[in-house]
Scaffold this motif. Structure first.
Motif, short mmCIF file in Angstrom:
data_model
loop_
_atom_site.label_atom_id
_atom_site.label_comp_id
_atom_site.label_asym_id
_atom_site.label_seq_id
_atom_site.Cartn_x
_atom_site.Cartn_y
_atom_site.Cartn_z
N PHE A 66 -13.67 80.75 29.16
CA PHE A 66 -12.59 80.42 30.07
C PHE A 66 -12.55 81.50 31.16
O PHE A 66 -12.58 82.71 30.87
CB PHE A 66 -11.26 80.38 29.33
N SER A 67 -12.46 81.05 32.39
CA SER A 67 -12.41 81.96 33.56
C SER A 67 -11.18 81.61 34.39
O SER A 67 -11.00 80.44 34.77
CB SER A 67 -13.68 81.83 34.41
N VAL A 68 -10.31 82.63 34.65
CA VAL A 68 -9.04 82.40 35.36
C VAL A 68 -9.08 83.18 36.69
O VAL A 68 -9.46 84.36 36.72
CB VAL A 68 -7.84 82.87 34.52
N THR A 69 -8.62 82.48 37.72
CA THR A 69 -8.51 83.12 39.03
C THR A 69 -7.11 82.88 39.57
O THR A 69 -6.65 81.72 39.59
CB THR A 69 -9.54 82.56 40.03
N VAL A 70 -6.40 83.98 39.96
CA VAL A 70 -5.05 83.87 40.52
C VAL A 70 -5.13 84.38 41.97
O VAL A 70 -5.59 85.50 42.22
CB VAL A 70 -4.03 84.67 39.71
N THR A 71 -4.64 83.59 42.90
CA THR A 71 -4.68 83.98 44.33
C THR A 71 -3.27 83.97 44.89
O THR A 71 -2.38 83.26 44.39
CB THR A 71 -5.57 83.01 45.13
N SER A 72 -3.09 84.77 45.95
CA SER A 72 -1.80 84.82 46.67
C SER A 72 -2.08 85.42 48.04
O SER A 72 -3.24 85.55 48.46
CB SER A 72 -0.79 85.65 45.87
N THR A 73 -1.06 85.91 48.68
CA THR A 73 -1.23 86.53 50.00
C THR A 73 -1.99 87.84 49.89
O THR A 73 -2.58 88.33 50.85
CB THR A 73 0.13 86.77 50.64
N SER A 74 -1.98 88.40 48.73
CA SER A 74 -2.79 89.56 48.39
C SER A 74 -3.29 89.37 46.97
O SER A 74 -3.06 88.33 46.36
CB SER A 74 -1.94 90.84 48.53
N THR A 75 -3.94 90.35 46.47
CA THR A 75 -4.54 90.16 45.13
C THR A 75 -3.49 90.41 44.07
O THR A 75 -2.99 91.54 43.91
CB THR A 75 -5.72 91.12 44.94
N PRO A 76 -3.14 89.34 43.28
CA PRO A 76 -2.13 89.50 42.23
C PRO A 76 -2.65 90.35 41.10
O PRO A 76 -3.86 90.44 40.84
CB PRO A 76 -1.87 88.07 41.76
N ASP A 77 -1.73 90.95 40.40
CA ASP A 77 -2.05 91.64 39.16
C ASP A 77 -1.08 91.12 38.09
O ASP A 77 -0.18 90.35 38.37
CB ASP A 77 -1.94 93.15 39.33
N GLY A 78 -1.27 91.59 36.90
CA GLY A 78 -0.36 91.14 35.84
C GLY A 78 -1.09 90.46 34.69
O GLY A 78 -2.27 90.70 34.44
N THR A 79 -0.35 89.54 34.02
CA THR A 79 -0.80 88.95 32.74
C THR A 79 -0.96 87.44 32.88
O THR A 79 -0.12 86.77 33.50
CB THR A 79 0.19 89.25 31.62
N VAL A 80 -2.02 86.92 32.22
CA VAL A 80 -2.26 85.47 32.15
C VAL A 80 -2.30 85.06 30.67
O VAL A 80 -2.92 85.73 29.83
CB VAL A 80 -3.59 85.10 32.84
N PHE A 81 -1.64 83.92 30.40
CA PHE A 81 -1.66 83.35 29.04
C PHE A 81 -2.47 82.06 29.06
O PHE A 81 -2.31 81.22 29.97
CB PHE A 81 -0.24 83.04 28.56
N LEU A 82 -3.35 81.89 28.07
CA LEU A 82 -4.03 80.59 27.87
C LEU A 82 -3.24 79.79 26.84
O LEU A 82 -2.95 80.26 25.74
CB LEU A 82 -5.46 80.81 27.38
N LEU A 139 -8.21 77.48 36.56
CA LEU A 139 -8.89 77.70 35.27
C LEU A 139 -10.20 76.93 35.27
O LEU A 139 -10.26 75.76 35.65
CB LEU A 139 -8.04 77.22 34.10
N VAL A 140 -11.25 77.61 34.83
CA VAL A 140 -12.54 76.96 34.64
C VAL A 140 -12.92 77.14 33.18
O VAL A 140 -12.97 78.28 32.68
CB VAL A 140 -13.63 77.54 35.55
N ALA A 141 -13.14 76.00 32.48
CA ALA A 141 -13.54 76.03 31.05
C ALA A 141 -14.96 75.51 30.94
O ALA A 141 -15.34 74.52 31.57
CB ALA A 141 -12.61 75.17 30.21
N SER A 142 -15.78 76.18 30.15
CA SER A 142 -17.16 75.72 29.95
C SER A 142 -17.61 76.10 28.53
O SER A 142 -17.19 77.14 28.00
CB SER A 142 -18.08 76.32 31.00
N PRO A 143 -18.43 75.28 27.94
CA PRO A 143 -18.78 73.94 28.42
C PRO A 143 -17.63 72.97 28.16
O PRO A 143 -16.71 73.29 27.41
CB PRO A 143 -20.00 73.59 27.57
N GLY A 144 -17.72 71.79 28.75
CA GLY A 144 -16.67 70.79 28.54
C GLY A 144 -16.70 70.20 27.13
O GLY A 144 -15.71 69.69 26.63
N VAL A 145 -17.90 70.25 26.54
CA VAL A 145 -18.05 69.78 25.14
C VAL A 145 -18.65 70.91 24.35
O VAL A 145 -19.66 71.50 24.74
CB VAL A 145 -18.95 68.53 25.06
#
Length: 615
Positions: free
Chosen positions: A538-554, A523-529
């Motif tokens: 907010f920017s989310v990146t999910v990695t695995s052996t291949s490109t994951p799909d699905g749902t992300v919750f903040l 997770l990358v959040a900007s700005p910090g203040v």
């Protein structure tokens, strides 16, 4: 006035003759010269008559020693008094006649009568002055009487004090005149009576050697504006100073009021014979012997009133009571304040103690008054239920009687409660046993530890049975049956007799799938203040052996932030405003059959109030 040889040279006579009493019937008397005196002495003799309309007095040499006095009462009954009109004066030397007899060889020849003078004096009556009271007192009426001798004198009398006239001339009546006065000053007075004279009598003056006027005695009385009085009540004392008869007038000067031997204030000046003290509110409880001492002045002697007892009783009091919070909540700290006042017309500040009561039960120990008020210690033990009848009972002191306030109803309501819920593991994996813990607290300003039960819920569905609180917390049984996805977990507190029910904020419990491949979430959040209500990215990146799909919750803590994000090529991005404060943001990948779920490290974002623009 006659002398004949038959008398011898030591004797003469005087006789009056009138109608019916002439010749040998005349009324007369002989005079013998004292100390061997003779008619033919070498010196002259004075032969005189003091004559008024109603009296004739004959004298030789000394007019104060008449030897013959004749009045109308002296003549024979029925005869006429004729000596009330003018007469001629005749002087003669005669030889022969029936009274002396015919001349003889012994008759002197030639004979000589030597007359030095003949004078007619207007008579001055004797003026005698008397006083009705001597000595007298200041203001005492004194009557001066001037008595004239003879009483036949008429005219006026002017009374004088030294050279000053006392009033106007007073007409003589029956030989006297009077004058009354009460205005003589203290001291010695030379009183004279100046006779004016009349057609028959010359003026003359008589005097009273000294009329002494002393100070008049005084009497002093005292009264109170309120007797009995109460402690602190302003009281005035009034002295009335009077002249004691026979003195008169209105005393002046000063009066000293006293309590026993102690002065009550300063000297007070008399006005129209009275003096009133300034208001006195400092008399202590008990009996006081009050007197008024008149200091006297030049005209009046000093005097002291009889003492009287001024009774000062304890004053009544009135007590009021108030609450720091009414109604209050269960467990809320409440104080009661009593205010004790002196009852009118008194003044002062009561001392002593106050006992606060709830009905017939004491609330703590007695509290000492300070400046007329007393405040109980904080009380948080009042039970919920029927209103509490609160009173404050003042004990009284030496100066004030005790009193009890009117009761007032202190209402104690249920306190609010605050419930929170926490997860033993969030996110958790599918099939993982987790527990939820509810914490229930008393809402301010109440206090205490809520009791009762908590029902954990997933959405609107119960998670097991209600769990009893212990010391304000309840822990669910282990739960491993939650499906993959986000679950809205709440803890619903049912309340008890002292605390109302409450429901926790929603906790978002994320259950991650167990896929065939693991994943990593960043997770990358900007700005910090950021600022209040400003969008954070907010920017989310999910990695695995291949490109994951699905749902992300903040998750912001355990609360879901925004809507679920759907991965595209393993990434997702969003913006969301944040409330003021510090936020710990995580991204949780839910996973699926191919990829296991994973959670990012938390990112801290501070949201601050938006600064005001510069002017």
């Amino acid at each position: 006035m006659e002398w004949v040889p038959q008398y011898t040279p030591t004797t003469t006579s005087s006789t009056i003759h009138g109608p019916g009493y002439s010749g040998g019937s005349g009324i007369g008397s002989k005079f013998i010269f004292p100390n061997g005196g003779r008619v033919d002495d070498a010196g002259f003799h004075t032969y005189g008559v003091i004559w008024s309309q109603d009296q004739m007095q004959f004298y030789r040499d000394d007019y104060t020693q008449p030897f013959l006095t004749v009045t109308p009462a002296s003549i024979p009954a029925g005869k006429q008094w004729v000596y009330n009109h003018p007469f001629f004066i005749l002087l003669n030397l005669a030889v022969g006649g029936n009274f002396p007899g015919p001349p003889s060889n012994s008759t002197p020849s030639p004979a000589t009568v030597l007359v030095d003078y003949v004078r007619v004096f207007e008579q001055s009556p004797t003026v005698t002055v008397t006083s009705s009271s001597n000595p007298s007192a200041f203001g005492q009426p004194v009557t001066f009487t001037a008595t004239l001798t003879p009483v036949s004198a008429t005219g006026t009398i002017q009374f004088q004090d030294a050279a000053m006239n006392l009033g106007g001339p007073v007409t003589v009546s029956n030989g006297s005149a009077t004058f009354s006065t009460s205005s003589l000053a203290v001291g010695a007075h030379g009183i004279t009576a100046v006779y004016s004279g009349d057609s028959n009598f010359a003026s003359n003056t008589g005097s009273l050697p000294t009329q002494t006027v002393n100070q008049a005695q005084s009497s002093t009385n005292i009264s109170s504006s309120a007797n009995p009085s109460v402690f602190g009540q302003p009281v005035t004392f009034t002295a009335t100073v009077l002249a004691v008869p026979p003195g008169s007038g209105t005393p002046t000067g000063t009066v000293q009021f006293k309590d026993g031997s102690n002065n009550l204030g300063s000297l007070v000046t008399l006005s129209s014979g009275t003096a009133t003290s300034s208001p006195i509110s400092s008399l202590t409880v008990g009996g006081h012997s009050i007197t008024a001492v008149y200091m006297g002045n030049a005209n009046f002697t000093g005097s002291t009133s009889s003492s009287f007892t001024q009774t000062v009783n304890p004053d009544g009091s009135s007590t009021g009571v108030s609450s720091s919070a009414n109604p209050s909540s269960f467990g809320q700290a409440v104080t009661f304040t009593a205010t004790v006042l002196a009852a009118p017309p008194s003044s002062g500040t009561p001392t002593g103690t106050v006992q606060f009561k709830d009905g017939g039960n004491n609330l703590g120990s007695p509290v000492t008054l300070s400046n007329g008020t007393a405040t109980s210690s904080s009380i948080s033990s009042l039970a919920i239920g029927a209103p509490h009848s609160i009173t404050a009972v003042y004990s009284g002191d030496g100066n004030f009687a005790g009193s009890t306030s009117s009761s007032f109803m202190q209402t104690v309501n249920q306190d609010g409660s605050s419930t929170s819920v926490a997860s033993s593991a969030n996110p958790s994996s599918f099939g993982q046993a987790i527990t939820f813990t509810a914490t229930v607290s008393a809402a301010w300003p109440g206090s205490g530890t809520p009791t009762g039960a908590v029902q954990f819920e997933d959405g609107g569905s119960n998670l097991g049975s209600p769990v009893m609180l212990s010391n304000g917390t309840a822990i669910s049984s282990s739960i491993s049956s939650l499906t993959v996805g986000a679950h809205s977990i709440t803890a619903v507190y049912g309340g008890d007799g002292n605390f109302v029910a409450s429901t926790s904020p929603v906790l978002t419990q994320v259950i991650m799938a167990q896929g065939s491949a693991s994943s990593q979430t960043t997770l990358v959040a900007s700005p910090g203040v950021t600022y209040f209500r400003q969008q954070a990215s907010f920017s989310v990146t999910v990695t695995s052996t291949s490109t994951p799909d699905g749902t992300v919750f903040l998750l912001d803590g355990d609360r879901q932030l925004g809507s679920p994000l759907v991965l595209s090529s393993g990434t997702a991005a969003t913006q969301s405003p944040l409330e003021i404060g510090t936020h710990s943001i995580r991204a949780v990948y839910q996973g699926n059959a191919n990829f296991s779920g994973s959670s990012s490290s938390p990112q801290t974002v501070n949201a601050s109030p938006k600064p005001k623009p510069r002017p």
